[in-house]
Scaffold this motif. Structure first.
Motif, PDB file in Angstrom:
ATOM      1  N   TYR A  36     -38.232 -48.490  81.488  1.00 34.36           N
ATOM      2  CA  TYR A  36     -37.290 -49.445  80.923  1.00 34.36           C
ATOM      3  C   TYR A  36     -37.799 -49.882  79.558  1.00 34.36           C
ATOM      4  O   TYR A  36     -39.001 -49.919  79.306  1.00 34.36           O
ATOM      5  CB  TYR A  36     -37.162 -50.687  81.814  1.00 34.36           C
ATOM      6  CG  TYR A  36     -36.345 -50.490  83.062  1.00 34.36           C
ATOM      7  CD1 TYR A  36     -36.915 -49.961  84.218  1.00 34.36           C
ATOM      8  CD2 TYR A  36     -34.998 -50.844  83.093  1.00 34.36           C
ATOM      9  CE1 TYR A  36     -36.160 -49.795  85.368  1.00 34.36           C
ATOM     10  CE2 TYR A  36     -34.233 -50.682  84.237  1.00 34.36           C
ATOM     11  CZ  TYR A  36     -34.818 -50.151  85.371  1.00 34.36           C
ATOM     12  OH  TYR A  36     -34.064 -49.984  86.513  1.00 34.36           O
ATOM     13  N   GLN A  38     -37.327 -53.084  76.589  1.00 41.54           N
ATOM     14  CA  GLN A  38     -36.825 -54.431  76.329  1.00 41.54           C
ATOM     15  C   GLN A  38     -36.999 -54.762  74.858  1.00 41.54           C
ATOM     16  O   GLN A  38     -38.128 -54.840  74.355  1.00 41.54           O
ATOM     17  CB  GLN A  38     -37.563 -55.459  77.188  1.00 41.54           C
ATOM     18  CG  GLN A  38     -37.016 -56.867  77.040  1.00 41.54           C
ATOM     19  CD  GLN A  38     -37.725 -57.879  77.916  1.00 41.54           C
ATOM     20  OE1 GLN A  38     -38.921 -57.751  78.161  1.00 41.54           O
ATOM     21  NE2 GLN A  38     -37.004 -58.882  78.391  1.00 41.54           N
ATOM     22  N   GLU A  42     -33.807 -59.814  74.702  1.00 43.15           N
ATOM     23  CA  GLU A  42     -32.779 -59.153  75.495  1.00 43.15           C
ATOM     24  C   GLU A  42     -33.280 -58.825  76.895  1.00 43.15           C
ATOM     25  O   GLU A  42     -34.460 -58.951  77.211  1.00 43.15           O
ATOM     26  CB  GLU A  42     -32.328 -57.871  74.803  1.00 43.15           C
ATOM     27  CG  GLU A  42     -31.711 -58.086  73.434  1.00 43.15           C
ATOM     28  CD  GLU A  42     -31.207 -56.795  72.818  1.00 43.15           C
ATOM     29  OE1 GLU A  42     -30.802 -56.841  71.644  1.00 43.15           O
ATOM     30  OE2 GLU A  42     -31.216 -55.749  73.501  1.00 43.15           O
ATOM     31  N   GLN A  45     -33.367 -52.458  79.526  1.00 39.37           N
ATOM     32  CA  GLN A  45     -32.435 -51.334  79.565  1.00 39.37           C
ATOM     33  C   GLN A  45     -33.141 -50.137  80.199  1.00 39.37           C
ATOM     34  O   GLN A  45     -34.296 -49.849  79.875  1.00 39.37           O
ATOM     35  CB  GLN A  45     -31.996 -50.948  78.154  1.00 39.37           C
ATOM     36  CG  GLN A  45     -31.266 -52.031  77.387  1.00 39.37           C
ATOM     37  CD  GLN A  45     -30.940 -51.589  75.975  1.00 39.37           C
ATOM     38  OE1 GLN A  45     -30.806 -50.393  75.694  1.00 39.37           O
ATOM     39  NE2 GLN A  45     -30.809 -52.544  75.067  1.00 39.37           N
TER      40      GLN A  45
ATOM     41  N   TYR B 105     -30.003 -52.348  87.034  1.00 38.18           N
ATOM     42  CA  TYR B 105     -29.427 -52.631  85.721  1.00 38.18           C
ATOM     43  C   TYR B 105     -29.491 -54.138  85.488  1.00 38.18           C
ATOM     44  O   TYR B 105     -29.109 -54.926  86.358  1.00 38.18           O
ATOM     45  CB  TYR B 105     -27.979 -52.135  85.658  1.00 38.18           C
ATOM     46  CG  TYR B 105     -27.891 -50.632  85.770  1.00 38.18           C
ATOM     47  CD1 TYR B 105     -27.675 -50.040  87.016  1.00 38.18           C
ATOM     48  CD2 TYR B 105     -28.054 -49.819  84.660  1.00 38.18           C
ATOM     49  CE1 TYR B 105     -27.617 -48.653  87.132  1.00 38.18           C
ATOM     50  CE2 TYR B 105     -27.996 -48.436  84.773  1.00 38.18           C
ATOM     51  CZ  TYR B 105     -27.787 -47.863  86.014  1.00 38.18           C
ATOM     52  OH  TYR B 105     -27.746 -46.495  86.137  1.00 38.18           O
TER      53      TYR B 105
END
Lengths: 114, 115
Positions: A36, A38, A42, A45, B105
């Motif tokens: 992931y 970041q 935020e 993702q 997610y």
């Protein structure tokens, strides 16, 4: 229990340099593995994933290969950009664990200078 | 396509005040839902997860609680905030699964500052 270990950061690179962020794991079963990303301020993702040994996940020039023999999932990119500056998290999901929970590494800060 | 919303985006609350953070998911049904806290912009701590309406599993003891009143709604609450509750709260969803199979997610997060 399951765990994920990432290389300590921050990692500072010049633009167009080669990137490697190391990730190793311990798990009782055969986990799925994820990276992931970041960006500041935020949420996380999903960058890429691999669900079985020797799978290669790839996205946006990043790739990682699921190595069962070395229990590793190192993230690589051939030529980083300033826009890749972010925190990168390696994670696993163990099929033996109830709830589809993720186990995260501590994260690696990447800084790319122009 | 699926989307996940969190609100508020930022929140400043005094010590001892109540808290309610909301997370909703669109475009999917019967998702697994998760609350995480992130301190100092780095590690993530799983606080709660839910595999169905009314089903809440707590990962760490604390003064926070979670509820899932509807299929795609997940709420994080506290009756009295502590300074240590400050952080970045992230909600996440995954496909319905009792065991590890799907990626998660994440929402955009809520920045909570307790003063």
């Amino acid at each position: 229990g399951d765990s994920v270990t990432q290389m300590e950061g921050p990692v500072t690179l010049s633009e167009e340099a080669f990137l490697t962020i190391n990730c190793t794991y311990t798990a009782t079963g055969y986990p799925s593995l994820f990276w992931y990303v970041q960006y500041p301020g935020e949420g996380l993702q999903l960058l890429l994933k691999a669900t079985k040994a020797d799978d290669k996940g790839s996205n946006k020039g990043f790739e990682a290969t699921y190595r069962k023999e070395t229990t590793s999932f190192h993230l690589e990119k051939g030529s980083v950009q300033v826009s890749d500056s972010a925190v990168y998290f390696c994670a696993l999901s163990d099929p033996m664990e109830y709830g589809n929970k993720l186990v995260f590494g501590a994260g690696t800060i990447l800084r790319v200078k122009s | 396509s699926q989307t996940i919303h969190q609100w508020p985006a930022t929140l400043v609350q005094p010590v001892g005040s109540p808290l309610s953070l909301e997370c909703t998911v669109e475009g999917t049904s019967n998702p697994n839902l998760y609350w995480y806290r992130q301190a100092a912009g780095r590690g993530l701590q799983l606080l709660f997860y839910s595999v169905g309406i009314g089903q809440i599993s707590s990962e760490v003891p604390q003064n926070l609680s979670a509820s899932r009143p509807q299929d795609r709604q997940f709420i994080l609450s506290s009756k009295k905030l502590l300074l240590s509750d400050s952080g970045f709260y992230l909600c996440a969803w995954s496909g319905a699964s009792r065991t590890g199979k799907y990626e998660q997610y994440f929402g955009p997060g809520t920045r909570l500052t307790v003063t």
